[in-house]
Design a protein around this motif. Structure first.
Motif, PDB file in Angstrom:
ATOM      1  N   ARG A 216       0.902  -0.903  -0.477  1.00  0.00           N
ATOM      2  CA  ARG A 216      -0.157  -0.175   0.364  1.00  0.00           C
ATOM      3  C   ARG A 216       0.726   1.251   0.120  1.00  0.00           C
ATOM      4  O   ARG A 216       0.691   1.835  -0.403  1.00  0.00           O
ATOM      5  N   SER A 217       2.260   1.138   1.087  1.00  0.00           N
ATOM      6  CA  SER A 217       2.558   2.678   1.122  1.00  0.00           C
ATOM      7  C   SER A 217       3.459   3.038  -0.501  1.00  0.00           C
ATOM      8  O   SER A 217       3.211   4.053  -0.792  1.00  0.00           O
ATOM      9  N   LEU A 218       3.778   1.678  -1.208  1.00  0.00           N
ATOM     10  CA  LEU A 218       4.248   1.996  -2.332  1.00  0.00           C
ATOM     11  C   LEU A 218       3.959   2.171  -3.718  1.00  0.00           C
ATOM     12  O   LEU A 218       3.877   3.239  -4.131  1.00  0.00           O
ATOM     13  N   LEU A 219       2.274   1.660  -3.563  1.00  0.00           N
ATOM     14  CA  LEU A 219       1.115   2.096  -4.300  1.00  0.00           C
ATOM     15  C   LEU A 219       0.525   3.448  -4.302  1.00  0.00           C
ATOM     16  O   LEU A 219       0.641   4.289  -5.276  1.00  0.00           O
ATOM     17  N   LYS A 220       0.672   4.587  -2.961  1.00  0.00           N
ATOM     18  CA  LYS A 220       0.680   5.563  -2.863  1.00  0.00           C
ATOM     19  C   LYS A 220       2.344   6.185  -3.378  1.00  0.00           C
ATOM     20  O   LYS A 220       1.933   7.702  -3.704  1.00  0.00           O
ATOM     21  N   HIS A 221       2.357   6.274  -3.471  1.00  0.00           N
ATOM     22  CA  HIS A 221       4.481   6.678  -3.852  1.00  0.00           C
ATOM     23  C   HIS A 221       4.466   6.826  -4.931  1.00  0.00           C
ATOM     24  O   HIS A 221       4.313   7.802  -5.844  1.00  0.00           O
ATOM     25  N   PHE A 222       3.896   5.470  -5.813  1.00  0.00           N
ATOM     26  CA  PHE A 222       4.363   5.665  -7.128  1.00  0.00           C
ATOM     27  C   PHE A 222       2.797   6.623  -7.694  1.00  0.00           C
ATOM     28  O   PHE A 222       2.343   7.272  -8.612  1.00  0.00           O
ATOM     29  N   ALA A 223       1.602   6.796  -7.120  1.00  0.00           N
ATOM     30  CA  ALA A 223       0.489   7.278  -7.269  1.00  0.00           C
ATOM     31  C   ALA A 223       1.169   8.958  -7.382  1.00  0.00           C
ATOM     32  O   ALA A 223       0.407   9.771  -8.111  1.00  0.00           O
ATOM     33  N   SER A 224       1.833   9.272  -6.745  1.00  0.00           N
ATOM     34  CA  SER A 224       2.309  10.430  -6.114  1.00  0.00           C
ATOM     35  C   SER A 224       3.281  11.555  -6.571  1.00  0.00           C
ATOM     36  O   SER A 224       3.249  12.363  -7.420  1.00  0.00           O
ATOM     37  N   ALA A 225       4.599  10.475  -7.475  1.00  0.00           N
ATOM     38  CA  ALA A 225       5.846  11.069  -7.590  1.00  0.00           C
ATOM     39  C   ALA A 225       5.734  11.388  -9.162  1.00  0.00           C
ATOM     40  O   ALA A 225       6.879  12.162  -9.420  1.00  0.00           O
ATOM     41  N   GLY A 226       5.190  10.752  -9.685  1.00  0.00           N
ATOM     42  CA  GLY A 226       5.526  10.714 -11.290  1.00  0.00           C
ATOM     43  C   GLY A 226       4.288  11.866 -11.726  1.00  0.00           C
ATOM     44  O   GLY A 226       4.547  11.870 -12.870  1.00  0.00           O
ATOM     45  N   THR A 227       3.765  12.512 -10.251  1.00  0.00           N
ATOM     46  CA  THR A 227       2.335  13.697 -11.428  1.00  0.00           C
ATOM     47  C   THR A 227       2.703  14.057 -11.590  1.00  0.00           C
ATOM     48  O   THR A 227       1.932  14.813 -13.079  1.00  0.00           O
ATOM     49  N   VAL A 228       3.595  15.058 -11.673  1.00  0.00           N
ATOM     50  CA  VAL A 228       4.028  16.531 -12.579  1.00  0.00           C
ATOM     51  C   VAL A 228       4.529  15.764 -14.236  1.00  0.00           C
ATOM     52  O   VAL A 228       4.281  16.375 -15.029  1.00  0.00           O
ATOM     53  N   PHE A 229       5.334  14.751 -13.548  1.00  0.00           N
ATOM     54  CA  PHE A 229       6.223  14.478 -14.999  1.00  0.00           C
ATOM     55  C   PHE A 229       4.230  13.876 -15.916  1.00  0.00           C
ATOM     56  O   PHE A 229       4.483  13.945 -17.448  1.00  0.00           O
ATOM     57  N   TRP A 230       3.527  12.928 -15.519  1.00  0.00           N
ATOM     58  CA  TRP A 230       3.013  12.724 -15.742  1.00  0.00           C
ATOM     59  C   TRP A 230       1.489  14.036 -16.315  1.00  0.00           C
ATOM     60  O   TRP A 230       1.083  13.434 -18.225  1.00  0.00           O
ATOM     61  N   LEU A 231       1.799  14.759 -16.234  1.00  0.00           N
ATOM     62  CA  LEU A 231       0.820  15.983 -15.846  1.00  0.00           C
ATOM     63  C   LEU A 231       1.075  16.550 -17.830  1.00  0.00           C
ATOM     64  O   LEU A 231       1.055  16.702 -18.338  1.00  0.00           O
ATOM     65  N   GLY A 232       2.990  16.637 -17.371  1.00  0.00           N
ATOM     66  CA  GLY A 232       3.446  16.994 -19.302  1.00  0.00           C
ATOM     67  C   GLY A 232       3.369  16.357 -19.876  1.00  0.00           C
ATOM     68  O   GLY A 232       3.135  16.737 -21.151  1.00  0.00           O
ATOM     69  N   LEU A 233       3.633  14.647 -19.508  1.00  0.00           N
ATOM     70  CA  LEU A 233       2.775  14.123 -21.029  1.00  0.00           C
ATOM     71  C   LEU A 233       1.553  14.352 -21.515  1.00  0.00           C
ATOM     72  O   LEU A 233       1.453  14.182 -22.785  1.00  0.00           O
ATOM     73  N   ILE A 234       0.559  14.299 -20.250  1.00  0.00           N
ATOM     74  CA  ILE A 234      -0.912  14.329 -21.301  1.00  0.00           C
ATOM     75  C   ILE A 234      -0.666  16.177 -22.277  1.00  0.00           C
ATOM     76  O   ILE A 234      -1.309  15.765 -23.044  1.00  0.00           O
TER      77      ILE A 234
END
Length: 420
Positions: A216-234
């Motif tokens: 669960r902790s790793l799931l939360k980390h993955f969900a938040s860590a790449g958010t800015v890159f993710w939005l940039g790619l979108i």
């Protein structure tokens, strides 16, 4: 002797081999994409081909939603964690991507059921959208594991094989006069096949089982860590496909089909610039630490890329009529002049790809997001003004303006980051 020692290094040899396989895969995909487009365009005709291209555009706009927890986050996590935790890392990434991809697919199908899209476009998109369920959760996760070992050959070889098989099946569908609405399911079958092969390969490398677990902790980390890159790619993919999204409301599907035919060829040409950037990045950018040397490398590579893109654009401009007629056949004459103008977009696109390497080297995620937000906004405004006046040529002006805005941000960042 230095060169021999360098190539004797197993890491360098593995990286060099990986680059060769990447190049072969990209060239195969480009060749197959052009072949399939030609067959489909001749079979569908301009109007239906325009709807097919619009359905593909919608897919490419929707797909980045599933890129949560991108490779820039997942690969370093795999490398930095003990081998015993590999199953937990991959299992957590898979769970997150699968939930997001399933939600994106269900929302797409809901929009189709509510008749948000033109009926044939919706029918085509229904099959195409299934690729989201396999590409990132299955293919993307295992590909990140392969990248962490600098060994992408299994994924690239599988991708090349299925691409060639898909071309053969498209030929079969055309020969049997299959309804255009059913073609999208072939793309879904391809993504499922790649995912299945890679799952089997991974399991065989790990004693016949996956061994994936969710933390669960790793799931939360993955969900938040790449958010800015993710939005940039979108934002980046919205920028790249904004032309067709806005043109769809201004011209007929037949004219959109001709515009899309020209742009698809052009995008395959621009992809070569991205391949060049990916190939030279490790040696000339990522491994160089001296700021002065980095500046020199960026300017030289930008100049070299500009010369290559200008030379290629000149040749494609001269051969535009021959290429369009040979690939797409009758009914697509209107694509010739669009293609002649579109190929020159490769110059700013190539320079952007090279200068962007510095942004990626220093993981400047907010710069990446700002850049593509600006490019998207500039292209949107220019398209609003240019499409009513220039028709199908208007979005080319919007793309050029957007690329120039992106290059400007890259150059400003380079001057700031690498100033003497």
């Amino acid at each position: 002797m230095l060169t021999l020692k360098r190539f004797a290094n197993p890491d360098v040899t593995r990286a060099f081999t990986n680059i060769i396989w990447l190049g072969l895969e990209r060239l195969t995909q480009i060749g197959v994409a052009i072949l399939i487009s030609g067959m489909v365009a001749r079979y569908f005709g301009p109007d239906t081909f325009g709807k097919w291209q619009y359905a593909n555009t919608l897919l490419l706009v929707l797909s980045p939603i599933t890129w949560v927890c991108g490779a820039e986050i997942l690969v370093p996590t795999i490398v930095n964690r003990p081998p015993a935790q590999l199953g937990t890392v991959l299992g957590s990434a898979f769970a997150l991507r699968f939930y997001v991809s399933a939600a994106a697919l269900l929302l797409t199908w809901l929009a189709i059921a509510l008749h948000v899209f033109e009926p044939l476009v919706g029918a085509m998109l229904a099959g195409l959208a299934v690729t989201m369920l396999f590409r990132e959760p299955f293919v993307g996760v295992i590909n990140a594991w392969l990248q962490s070992m600098t060994y992408s050959k299994p994924q690239l070889l599988t991708s090349m094989s299925t691409a060639v098989l898909k071309a053969a099946l498209v030929y079969l569908l055309v020969r049997t006069a299959t309804a255009p609405a059913h073609f999208g399911w072939l793309w879904a079958l391809e993504s499922a096949a790649i995912g299945a092969v890679l799952l089997i390969y991974y399991a065989r490398r790990h004693g016949g089982k996956l061994g994936w677990h969710v933390e669960r902790s790793l799931l939360k980390h993955f969900a938040s860590a790449g958010t800015v890159f993710w939005l940039g790619l979108i934002c980046m993919y919205l920028f790249l496909k904004l032309d067709r999204l806005m043109l769809e409301r201004a011209i007929s599907f037949a004219d959109l089909g001709r515009y899309s035919a020209a742009q698809q060829l052009n995008e395959n040409w621009i992809m070569l610039a991205l391949m060049l950037a990916q190939t030279i990045a490790p040696a000339f950018i990522y491994r160089v630490q001296d700021a002065a040397q980095l500046r020199r490398n960026v300017w030289r590579l930008s100049a070299l890329t500009a010369v290559l893109m200008v030379s290629g654009a000149l040749v494609l401009d001269l051969l535009a009529g021959f290429i369009i007629r040979r690939v797409f056949g009758p009914g697509f004459e209107g694509a010739i002049e669009i293609f002649r103008w579109a190929v020159w977009l490769s110059v700013p696109a190539g320079i952007e790809a090279v200068s962007n390497l510095i942004v990626l080297k220093y993981q400047a995620k907010f710069v990446l997001l700002t850049k593509w937000l600006l490019a998207l906004a500039v292209a949107f405004v220019v398209n609003l003004l240019a499409i009513p006046r220039l028709g199908a040529y208007g979005p080319l002006v919007g793309l050029a303006a957007g690329y120039l805005a992106a290059v400007s941000v890259n150059l400003y960042y380079i001057r700031f980051k690498l100033r003497p």
